[in-house]
Design an enzyme around this catalytic site. Structure first.
Site, PDB file in Angstrom:
ATOM      1  NE  ARG A 238      -4.220  -1.453  -0.078  1.00 19.23           N
ATOM      2  CZ  ARG A 238      -4.278  -2.465  -0.962  1.00 19.23           C
ATOM      3  NH1 ARG A 238      -3.280  -2.689  -1.794  1.00 19.23           N
ATOM      4  NH2 ARG A 238      -5.342  -3.244  -1.022  1.00 19.23           N
ATOM      5  CD  GLU A 267      -3.080   3.063  -5.408  1.00 15.25           C
ATOM      6  OE1 GLU A 267      -4.096   2.484  -5.837  1.00 15.25           O
ATOM      7  OE2 GLU A 267      -2.092   2.456  -4.952  1.00 15.25           O
ATOM      8  CG  HIS A 285      -3.172  -0.932  -7.145  1.00 15.45           C
ATOM      9  ND1 HIS A 285      -3.603  -0.330  -6.007  1.00 15.45           N
ATOM     10  CD2 HIS A 285      -3.156  -2.262  -6.857  1.00 15.45           C
ATOM     11  CE1 HIS A 285      -3.858  -1.223  -5.074  1.00 15.45           C
ATOM     12  NE2 HIS A 285      -3.587  -2.420  -5.569  1.00 15.45           N
TER      13      HIS A 285
HETATM   14  C1  8YV Z   1      -6.535  -5.629  -5.860  1.00 16.44           C
HETATM   15  C2  8YV Z   1      -4.813  -5.387  -4.043  1.00 16.44           C
HETATM   16  O1  8YV Z   1      -6.675  -5.769  -7.205  1.00 16.44           O
HETATM   17  O2  8YV Z   1      -5.974  -7.309  -3.340  1.00 16.44           O
HETATM   18  C3  8YV Z   1      -5.437  -6.269  -3.029  1.00 16.44           C
HETATM   19  O3  8YV Z   1      -5.341  -5.914  -1.849  1.00 16.44           O
HETATM   20  O4  8YV Z   1      -4.076  -4.549  -3.725  1.00 16.44           O
HETATM   21  C4  8YV Z   1      -5.097  -5.437  -5.501  1.00 16.44           C
HETATM   22  O5  8YV Z   1      -4.196  -6.277  -6.110  1.00 16.44           O
HETATM   23  C5  8YV Z   1      -7.330  -4.483  -5.366  1.00 16.44           C
HETATM   24  O6  8YV Z   1      -7.220  -4.333  -4.001  1.00 16.44           O
HETATM   25  C6  8YV Z   1      -8.772  -4.608  -5.773  1.00 16.44           C
HETATM   26  O7  8YV Z   1      -9.649  -4.272  -4.746  1.00 16.44           O
END
Ligand code: 8YV
Length: 319
Positions: A238, A267, A285
């Site tokens: 993150r 983001e 992302h």
């Molecule tokens: C997701 C991610 O695509 O799964 C996660 O926590 O960071 C990503 O790869 C995204 O969060 C979709 O909600």
């Protein structure tokens, strides 16, 4: 055949893979937002009042206000493993279940961390930009010479599923020595006593901790200085885990050697001070952006909703 009226009403906040949408439409009364825009906090709040389930993603602000004053929704099925955008305490207090999608995106995200490592170490982004801009004048021995990863030390911060997979690929695929730091002992060789010790020992550091208050700005100037002028920072976790201003300053001052980022504090905003640097690789992302993973994530949410509305135990429940 007319659909029974009692089917739970669910909302998908974003466009999902077609196979997942089709499956959900077979089981539920589904609201699809095919314009696929980011929802506001007010829209989310309204959706929680008008649907029995809201299927959210990382782009959906689900703070305390989403759950305030009681909701029609009894479950939030998060499409993604990270749930730091959801106030789990408020969900619990409101009696709303929350589920996520672990495991099915582990390899996709680990692969992307390794992609970033290689791109930064081998200056792949710089090379691609130069070539596309028409600036490549031909082969020469000193052109865009990067660094190899073999024999270097990888520091993994957060040894959950994704961190462990990155460690495995780095060790087995690139002959890297792995050190790690984690809240609890995962019983593998290479454990460091502290984050500071890990930063000082590693040539490349890859972050795999969850977002949220506990990890906010965990990587600041002191940690970056410890990584050192040849060190590479990789973040597929993150954006908030890294103090972005400190990162820009450390890069400008040559205190670290480069960074590979897939996630950002605000983001989709990415600071211009990062976008204009050659020593960083920036991806939008893409951690779980593999077709198989994205379908598996949707199916996992569908499994959770099926189980929940049938009154069965939900394996992927986090609140
Ligand atoms: C997701 C991610 O695509 O799964 C996660 O926590 O960071 C990503 O790869 C995204 O969060 C979709 O909600």
């Amino acid at each position: 055949m007319p659909r029974p009226r009692s089917r739970p009403r669910i909302l998908l906040t974003r466009k999902w893979p077609s196979a997942c949408e089709a499956r959900l439409a077979g089981d539920f009364d589904v609201t699809l937002r095919q314009d696929d825009t980011q929802m506001t906090a007010a829209e989310i709040r309204a959706a929680m009042q008008s649907h029995d389930a809201v299927c959210a993603t990382v782009t959906d602000p689900m703070g305390a206000e989403a759950f305030a004053g009681g909701t029609r929704a009894r479950i939030v099925g998060n499409y993604g493993v990270g749930v730091n955008h959801i106030d789990l305490g408020a969900a619990r207090a409101a009696g709303v279940a929350v589920t996520n999608t672990p495991d099915c995106l582990t390899e996709a995200t680990a692969d992307l961390a390794v992609t970033l490592m290689l791109m930064v170490a081998r200056r792949a982004g710089e090379g691609e930009r130069e070539l596309r801009a028409g600036g490549w004048t031909g082969w020469r021995p000193t052109h865009l010479v990067g660094r190899g990863l073999r024999g270097k030390v990888l520091g993994v911060v957060g040894m959950g599923r994704i961190g462990r997979e990155v460690a495995r690929i780095a060790r087995d695929g690139f002959g890297m020595r792995v050190v790690w730091w984690n809240r609890s002992d995962v019983g593998m060789a290479g454990r460091m006593d502290s984050l500071a010790a890990l930063m000082a020992a590693a040539d490349v550091v890859s972050l795999h901790v969850p977002g949220g208050a506990e990890t906010d700005a965990m990587i600041g100037m002191a940690e970056l200085e410890a990584l050192g002028p040849a060190g590479i920072l990789i973040n597929t976790a993150r954006g908030t885990v890294v103090d972005e201003s400190a990162l820009v300053a450390a890069l400008r001052q040559g205190r670290i050697g480069g960074a590979g980022l897939d996630v950002y504090a605000r983001e989709p905003q990415v600071p211009e001070a990062l976008r204009t640097r050659e020593d960083v690789v920036l991806l939008p992302h893409l951690g779980s952006a593999v077709a198989e993973a994205r379908v598996a994530m949707g199916m996992m949410v569908a499994d959770a909703l099926d189980a929940f509305f049938a009154g069965r135990e939900v394996a992927t429940r986090v609140a």
